[in-house]
Design an enzyme around this catalytic site. Structure first.
Site, PDB file in Angstrom:
ATOM      1  N   LYS A 165       0.815  -1.222   0.000  1.00 37.89           N
ATOM      2  CA  LYS A 165       0.000   0.000   0.000  1.00 37.89           C
ATOM      3  C   LYS A 165       0.842   1.262   0.000  1.00 37.89           C
ATOM      4  CE  LYS A 165      -4.113  -1.934   2.074  1.00 37.89           C
ATOM      5  NZ  LYS A 165      -5.153  -1.732   3.089  1.00 37.89           N
TER       6      LYS A 165
ATOM      7  N   LYS B 150      -2.798   2.799   9.641  1.00 41.55           N
ATOM      8  CA  LYS B 150      -3.061   1.648   8.774  1.00 41.55           C
ATOM      9  C   LYS B 150      -1.804   0.814   8.545  1.00 41.55           C
ATOM     10  CE  LYS B 150      -6.131   2.425   5.345  1.00 41.55           C
ATOM     11  NZ  LYS B 150      -6.695   3.098   4.140  1.00 41.55           N
TER      12      LYS B 150
ATOM     13  N   GLY C  12      -8.566  -6.494   4.365  1.00 41.34           N
ATOM     14  CA  GLY C  12      -9.673  -7.038   5.157  1.00 41.34           C
ATOM     15  C   GLY C  12      -9.916  -6.317   6.468  1.00 41.34           C
ATOM     16  N   GLY C  13      -9.440  -5.086   6.565  1.00 46.07           N
ATOM     17  CA  GLY C  13      -9.754  -4.289   7.757  1.00 46.07           C
ATOM     18  C   GLY C  13      -8.861  -4.551   8.954  1.00 46.07           C
TER      19      GLY C  13
ATOM     20  N   GLU D  69      -2.974   8.288   8.006  1.00 45.66           N
ATOM     21  CA  GLU D  69      -3.766   9.083   7.055  1.00 45.66           C
ATOM     22  C   GLU D  69      -4.806   9.902   7.809  1.00 45.66           C
ATOM     23  OE1 GLU D  69      -4.236   6.235   3.114  1.00 45.66           O
ATOM     24  OE2 GLU D  69      -5.977   6.590   4.367  1.00 45.66           O
TER      25      GLU D  69
ATOM     26  N   PHE E 152      -8.447  10.855   8.695  1.00 42.24           N
ATOM     27  CA  PHE E 152      -9.696  10.088   8.664  1.00 42.24           C
ATOM     28  C   PHE E 152     -10.811  10.976   8.110  1.00 42.24           C
ATOM     29  CE2 PHE E 152     -13.685   8.863  10.879  1.00 42.24           C
ATOM     30  CZ  PHE E 152     -13.872   7.666  10.217  1.00 42.24           C
TER      31      PHE E 152
ATOM     32  N   ASN F 246      -6.553  -2.935  -6.708  1.00 40.75           N
ATOM     33  CA  ASN F 246      -6.768  -4.387  -6.703  1.00 40.75           C
ATOM     34  C   ASN F 246      -6.381  -4.897  -8.076  1.00 40.75           C
ATOM     35  OD1 ASN F 246      -9.741  -3.975  -4.745  1.00 40.75           O
ATOM     36  ND2 ASN F 246      -7.705  -4.426  -4.054  1.00 40.75           N
TER      37      ASN F 246
ATOM     38  N   ARG G 250      -6.813  -7.530  -9.914  1.00 44.72           N
ATOM     39  CA  ARG G 250      -7.568  -8.749 -10.254  1.00 44.72           C
ATOM     40  C   ARG G 250      -8.963  -8.342 -10.726  1.00 44.72           C
ATOM     41  NH1 ARG G 250     -10.993  -8.234  -5.796  1.00 44.72           N
ATOM     42  NH2 ARG G 250      -9.949  -7.528  -3.936  1.00 44.72           N
TER      43      ARG G 250
ATOM     44  N   ARG H 227     -24.939  -9.006  -3.026  1.00 45.12           N
ATOM     45  CA  ARG H 227     -24.227 -10.263  -2.741  1.00 45.12           C
ATOM     46  C   ARG H 227     -25.129 -11.141  -1.883  1.00 45.12           C
ATOM     47  NH1 ARG H 227     -17.832  -9.105  -1.775  1.00 45.12           N
ATOM     48  NH2 ARG H 227     -17.659  -7.329  -3.188  1.00 45.12           N
TER      49      ARG H 227
END
Lengths: 458, 80
Positions: A117, A159, A165-166, A201, A203, A291, A293, A339
């Site tokens: 990242k 971060k 995934g948090g 960062e 917020f 991402n 993909r 979903r």
């Protein structure tokens, strides 16, 4: 080289989606499967199927060596990783190419660069993509980080550089708790990712998650407009739309152009997504990550642009140039995806593996259901809970949401409880219809909106 | 000596340790009190604790770390 035979190294609905695209391109298909997926729709659909290991993913879908062996043994000349599992594993991509096979995705080097990242943020800044104000690169010293946070103004986000995934994320509201939170986030990141390095960062409260779909062939890069993915629970997307709502044309153009410029700066090849936080109060967007993909929510983009993204990524991997020019990509109407997970939203989203009976899929203009379900299929407990994606298209956002309400009401999945009632309630929500959503909205809404227990469908 | 069984409340993957690099919750031969955690079951990417409903003098695992298990399968026995 043109791809003659493709091994699908994934499962569930995305395996089915890739198989369909490959078949349409006249490509022979080989489905890799774990012992738990011997009865899967993907295994039934593929020209050939090959067992790669026992049910736990670590021993099958994450076993790169077994997958490459299976591809070579079954005459496949390319491997499609889908999403999750090995899709963004640079070492796997490199091993696939070292074995003389084609990896359907970007180069190992691009995956490695964009998967970190901090490095991705640097690449974005160099390409002129706005980033969230924060530390320039990794920051090791908690005291230095606190001073930086104080100059940016609280609240700030800590971060993990290797995050996902948090995990390894903290929102810190004042300087007092900062150093303790910093140490905890670092320890969590080290445990989860083997890398404890952090960055800081600003917020942005009420931020929306907006992401741009790009396609590149290594030389040329285009965008297929953006998606709105703000409706999330535990940082997992639940309801997605294309395009994002409430953006002015100049803002949309700048957003999409910035994603293309980042893709171009790294010679991007394949389908990719550039993710942004959108601050509606200031009408500004800030880069988050890339991402490398195909994503779960790619169908909403397909619905509004008419582009088959999976077919396009297979063609590009086979060495073809992009078949679409930027000026040919047009935005038509509005699409929504839900979903449908094997989870009981009325019981804390408890997982619901089990046998599916009495499947009835809504049909009609502008309705698509991407799934691996069939009547009598037993959903195994070993993998994620996604059963399918209900996608609808309408002339505008209001029509798409109404159509989703009708489609989800007509969907029947007997035998297991699903998140369909959640989506029915979302489609009826005035707040969602009015676009009053942000990345923390759903969890707050769920607390205010009790979902009734589902009736057993025989 | 009679043996009491600890069964899996749900299907999934059974883990005997809280994370890959920590010691197991319980070792073979350990005494067990009711309510103690003997393992985790991963089902659809979420983790659920398996708590013993019974206790006893010596625990013996029948399922190993990382085993795929079915609901109702005997995970361990404990001597009463």
């Amino acid at each position: 080289m043109a791809i003659g035979s493709l091994l699908v190294a994934n499962r569930g609905e995305i395996a089915v989606r890739i198989l369909r695209a490959a078949k349409a391109l006249g490509i022979r298909t080989v489905q890799a499967y774990s012992a738990a997926d011997a009865d899967s729709l993907a295994v039934r659909m593929a020209d050939e199927a090959v067992l790669i290991g026992p049910p736990p993913a670590a021993k099958s879908y994450l076993n790169g060596a077994a997958i490459i062996e299976a591809a070579k043994g079954h005459g496949a000349d390319a491997i499609h990783p889908g999403y999750g599992f090995l899709a963004e594993n640079a070492d796997f991509a490199q091993s696939v190419e070292a074995a003389g096979l084609v990896f359907v995705g970007p180069s190992a080097q691009a995956i490695r660069l964009l998967g970190d990242k901090v490095a991705a943020r640097e690449a974005a800044r160099r390409a002129g993509v706005p980033t969230v104000p924060g530390s320039e690169g990794r920051i090791a010293d908690a005291r230095v980080a606190r001073e930086l946070a104080a100059t940016m103004g609280f609240p700030v986000m800590i971060k993990a550089a290797a995050g996902g995934g948090g995990r390894g994320i903290r929102i810190v509201s004042d300087a007092g708790a900062f150093e303790t939170q910093f140490a905890q986030a670092s320890a969590e990141a080290l445990a989860a990712f083997g890398d404890g390095s952090l960055y800081v960062e600003r917020f942005i409260p009420r931020a929306r998650h907006v992401e741009v779909q790009i396609l590149g062939d290594g030389k040329n890069v285009i965008h297929c407009f953006e998606r709105e993915c703000s409706v999330q629970r535990r940082r997992q997307k639940v309801w997605e739309e294309a395009p994002a709502f409430g953006l002015t044309d100049p803002l949309r153009a700048a957003l999409c152009e910035s994603a293309v410029s980042l893709g171009r700066s790294v010679g991007y090849r394949g389908a990719g997504t550039v993710e942004y936080l959108y601050d509606p109060d200031e009408e500004r967007f800030h880069f988050i990550e890339v991402n490398t993909r195909i994503q779960v929510e790619h169908p909403v983009t397909e619905m509004v642009t008419g582009i088959d993204l999976v077919a396009e990524m297979i063609r590009i991997a086979g060495g073809e140039r992009l078949s679409i020019r930027q000026e040919d990509v047009r935005l038509e109407g509005h699409a929504v995806e839900c979903r449908i997970n094997a989870e009981d939203p009325a019981a804390g989203f408890a997982p619901q593996p089990g046998r599916v009976d009495g499947l009835a899929v809504p049909k009609g203009p502008g309705i698509r259901f991407d799934t691996m379900l069939y009547d009598g299929y037993t959903v195994p407990p070993f993998y994620d809970s996604l059963l399918g994606k209900l996608v609808v298209h309408g002339a505008d956002r209001a029509e798409a949401i109404s159509r989703m309400g009708q489609a989800v009401a007509a969907l029947r999945i007997g035998g297991v409880k699903t998140t369909a009632p959640l989506h029915a309630a979302l489609a009826a929500s005035e707040e969602l219809r009015a676009g009053q959503v942000h990345t923390r909205w759903l969890e707050d809404w769920l607390e205010r909106t009790p979902l009734t227990r589902q009736e057993e469908v025989a | 000596m009679p043996k009491l069984e600890i069964r899996a409340p749900m299907p999934g993957v059974f883990y005997r340790r809280p994370s890959p690099d920590t010691p197991p919750f319980k070792a073979d031969g350990d005494p067990l009190s009711p309510g103690e955690v003997v393992g985790l079951i991963e089902v659809m990417k979420s983790f659920h604790e398996v708590k013993a409903e019974v206790g006893g003098a010596a625990l013996a695992f029948l399922a190993e770390d990382g085993d795929a298990i079915m609901a109702g399968q005997v995970l361990a026995e404990v001597e009463d």
